[in-house]
Scaffold this motif. Structure first.
Motif, PDB file in Angstrom:
ATOM      1  N   ARG A 277      36.150  18.866 -26.175  1.00  0.00           N
ATOM      2  CA  ARG A 277      37.553  19.188 -26.471  1.00  0.00           C
ATOM      3  C   ARG A 277      38.406  19.179 -25.204  1.00  0.00           C
ATOM      4  O   ARG A 277      39.526  18.709 -25.189  1.00  0.00           O
ATOM      5  N   CYS A 278      37.835  19.731 -24.099  1.00  0.00           N
ATOM      6  CA  CYS A 278      38.612  19.819 -22.850  1.00  0.00           C
ATOM      7  C   CYS A 278      38.444  18.575 -21.988  1.00  0.00           C
ATOM      8  O   CYS A 278      39.078  18.464 -20.938  1.00  0.00           O
ATOM      9  N   ASP A 279      37.570  17.671 -22.414  1.00  0.00           N
ATOM     10  CA  ASP A 279      37.284  16.470 -21.639  1.00  0.00           C
ATOM     11  C   ASP A 279      36.855  16.825 -20.207  1.00  0.00           C
ATOM     12  O   ASP A 279      37.358  16.270 -19.230  1.00  0.00           O
ATOM     13  N   VAL A 280      35.935  17.778 -20.129  1.00  0.00           N
ATOM     14  CA  VAL A 280      35.429  18.256 -18.839  1.00  0.00           C
ATOM     15  C   VAL A 280      33.909  18.248 -18.918  1.00  0.00           C
ATOM     16  O   VAL A 280      33.341  18.681 -19.922  1.00  0.00           O
ATOM     17  N   LYS A 281      33.271  17.753 -17.876  1.00  0.00           N
ATOM     18  CA  LYS A 281      31.817  17.792 -17.836  1.00  0.00           C
ATOM     19  C   LYS A 281      31.388  19.235 -17.534  1.00  0.00           C
ATOM     20  O   LYS A 281      31.979  19.886 -16.662  1.00  0.00           O
ATOM     21  N   ILE A 282      30.393  19.742 -18.253  1.00  0.00           N
ATOM     22  CA  ILE A 282      29.883  21.101 -17.987  1.00  0.00           C
ATOM     23  C   ILE A 282      28.384  20.988 -17.709  1.00  0.00           C
ATOM     24  O   ILE A 282      27.648  20.411 -18.506  1.00  0.00           O
ATOM     25  N   THR A 283      27.946  21.528 -16.581  1.00  0.00           N
ATOM     26  CA  THR A 283      26.535  21.392 -16.187  1.00  0.00           C
ATOM     27  C   THR A 283      25.948  22.744 -15.810  1.00  0.00           C
ATOM     28  O   THR A 283      26.552  23.494 -15.038  1.00  0.00           O
ATOM     29  N   GLN A 284      24.749  23.006 -16.331  1.00  0.00           N
ATOM     30  CA  GLN A 284      24.059  24.228 -15.922  1.00  0.00           C
ATOM     31  C   GLN A 284      23.388  23.992 -14.568  1.00  0.00           C
ATOM     32  O   GLN A 284      22.696  22.992 -14.375  1.00  0.00           O
ATOM     33  N   ILE A 285      23.610  24.906 -13.637  1.00  0.00           N
ATOM     34  CA  ILE A 285      23.027  24.744 -12.297  1.00  0.00           C
ATOM     35  C   ILE A 285      22.026  25.851 -11.962  1.00  0.00           C
ATOM     36  O   ILE A 285      21.363  25.788 -10.931  1.00  0.00           O
ATOM     37  N   GLY A 286      21.928  26.846 -12.814  1.00  0.00           N
ATOM     38  CA  GLY A 286      20.994  27.919 -12.496  1.00  0.00           C
ATOM     39  C   GLY A 286      21.049  29.026 -13.518  1.00  0.00           C
ATOM     40  O   GLY A 286      21.611  28.861 -14.610  1.00  0.00           O
ATOM     41  N   VAL A 287      20.473  30.155 -13.134  1.00  0.00           N
ATOM     42  CA  VAL A 287      20.376  31.275 -14.056  1.00  0.00           C
ATOM     43  C   VAL A 287      20.564  32.594 -13.293  1.00  0.00           C
ATOM     44  O   VAL A 287      20.225  32.694 -12.110  1.00  0.00           O
ATOM     45  N   ILE A 288      21.160  33.552 -13.975  1.00  0.00           N
ATOM     46  CA  ILE A 288      21.361  34.882 -13.381  1.00  0.00           C
ATOM     47  C   ILE A 288      20.043  35.660 -13.455  1.00  0.00           C
ATOM     48  O   ILE A 288      19.381  35.661 -14.495  1.00  0.00           O
ATOM     49  N   CYS A 289      19.661  36.280 -12.335  1.00  0.00           N
ATOM     50  CA  CYS A 289      18.422  37.061 -12.340  1.00  0.00           C
ATOM     51  C   CYS A 289      18.647  38.408 -11.640  1.00  0.00           C
ATOM     52  O   CYS A 289      19.735  38.692 -11.138  1.00  0.00           O
TER      53      CYS A 289
END
Ligand code: ADP
Ligand code: MG
Length: 309
Positions: A277-289
């Motif tokens: 919808r926003c025409d934006v790439k979204i990438t996961q780079i890590g995780v909260i620990c």
């Protein structure tokens, strides 16, 4: 030309927002706020030689001064509404002012924000914009909401602006896409709005991924594990990292104005639609620990974050 003629000529535009009761021209501006909303405000100063190279043109300076403020609204999930402009100019240069005001007006119209006041003084070139936005009560994206197990995400690609600056400093011909991101970062306002109720914490990347993500970690009292290889890079950045074995531009380079945010597992399936919808790439780079520190896996030569002092 006198100060007041200058204000009238270059910085007095009619606003099409009905909530602007009184704009430029009086001792103060008056705005009304619809029920259900609170106000969000933020301010940013750009100084020649510090925040942009001295050679930058008026069009790009005006764009960037407003864009970085819009980016703060994006990071809060707010709807940008109004802004004020404190302008310090070394001289009265009509063509500079014409370009500056035209560019400012254009971006303000694109995002529906109204210029409602300001201040004009003489001195070394410096531009301060203060922006005001609306936020639905209790829906703001704060830095403090990240929880253990949340995914860490970024929009688009990271390090482009810093790479462009690096190229300029090394007398390289700047890559045109990266150069555009340095001078004309796109504030992710629509993405920020879409992350309300979805993200647990959010920040815009102005001082570099490591420093800005660290702000989320500190405010949320958590740690994070980031996989360097997962950080989305453009081809030229990938080449740079490989060739120079240098992650510093990616991890510490500022000025990207992409969003870095955390999302609980239950909301992660919504990100595909939001991205489209926003025409934006979204990438996961890590995780909260739980660790309390930021661990970056797989990066050598990290370098140091930018510090003003
Ligand atoms: P005051 O003396 O009351 O501080 P000023 O003379 O500084 O007011 O400004 C007159 C009007 O012009 C005010 O409404 C102010 O907000 C507006 N103004 C001054 N400079 C700018 C600017 N650069 N951009 C937009 N509005 C401005
Ligand atoms: Mg006054």
């Amino acid at each position: 030309m006198q100060e007041f003629d200058l204000i009238r000529e270059y910085f007095t535009w009619s606003s099409d927002q009905s909530s602007v009761v009184l704009g430029v021209g009086d001792d103060g501006a008056i705005c009304s706020v619809e029920p259900g909303y609170g106000l969000v405000t933020s301010i940013d100063t750009l100084i020649a030689g510090v925040h942009f190279p001295e050679s930058t043109g008026a069009t790009d300076i005006a764009y960037k001064a407003l864009a970085v403020n819009l980016s703060d609204m994006a990071a809060m999930g707010a709807l940008p509404k109004y802004f004020t402009l404190a302008l310090t100019l070394p001289e009265m240069d009509p063509s500079w002012l014409q370009n500056f005001s035209q560019s400012l007006k254009q971006l303000s119209e694109q995002f529906g924000v109204s210029l409602i006041g300001g201040d004009t003084t003489r001195g070394s070139l410096s531009i301060t914009i203060s922006i005001i936005g609306w936020i639905e009560h209790s829906e703001a994206l704060r830095r403090s909401g990240a929880k253990i197990g949340d995914g860490i995400y970024v929009s688009n690609t990271i390090g482009d602006a810093a790479f462009s600056l690096w190229q300029l400093q090394n007398n390289d011909i700047p890559d045109s896409d990266c150069f555009a991101k340095l001078n004309r970062p796109m504030p992710q306002v629509e993405l920020g709005r879409s992350l309300r109720g979805v993200a647990s914490a959010c920040i815009d990347i102005s001082d570099g991924l490591v420093q800005d993500l660290s702000h989320i970690l500190k405010a949320s009292q958590v740690g994070a594990r980031v996989e360097a290889e997962q950080i989305p890079l453009t081809k030229v950045l990938t080449d740079h990292v490989t060739k120079q074995s240098d992650w510093s531009l990616v991890l510490n380079g500022g000025d990207d104005y992409e969003l870095c945010f955390t999302v609980p597992e239950k909301n992660q399936e919504m990100l595909g639609d939001i991205s489209k919808r926003c025409d934006v790439k979204i990438t996961q780079i890590g995780v909260i620990c739980e660790s309390g520190v930021l661990e970056i896996v797989g990066a050598k030569n990290i370098g140091k974050s930018y510090q003003h002092f």
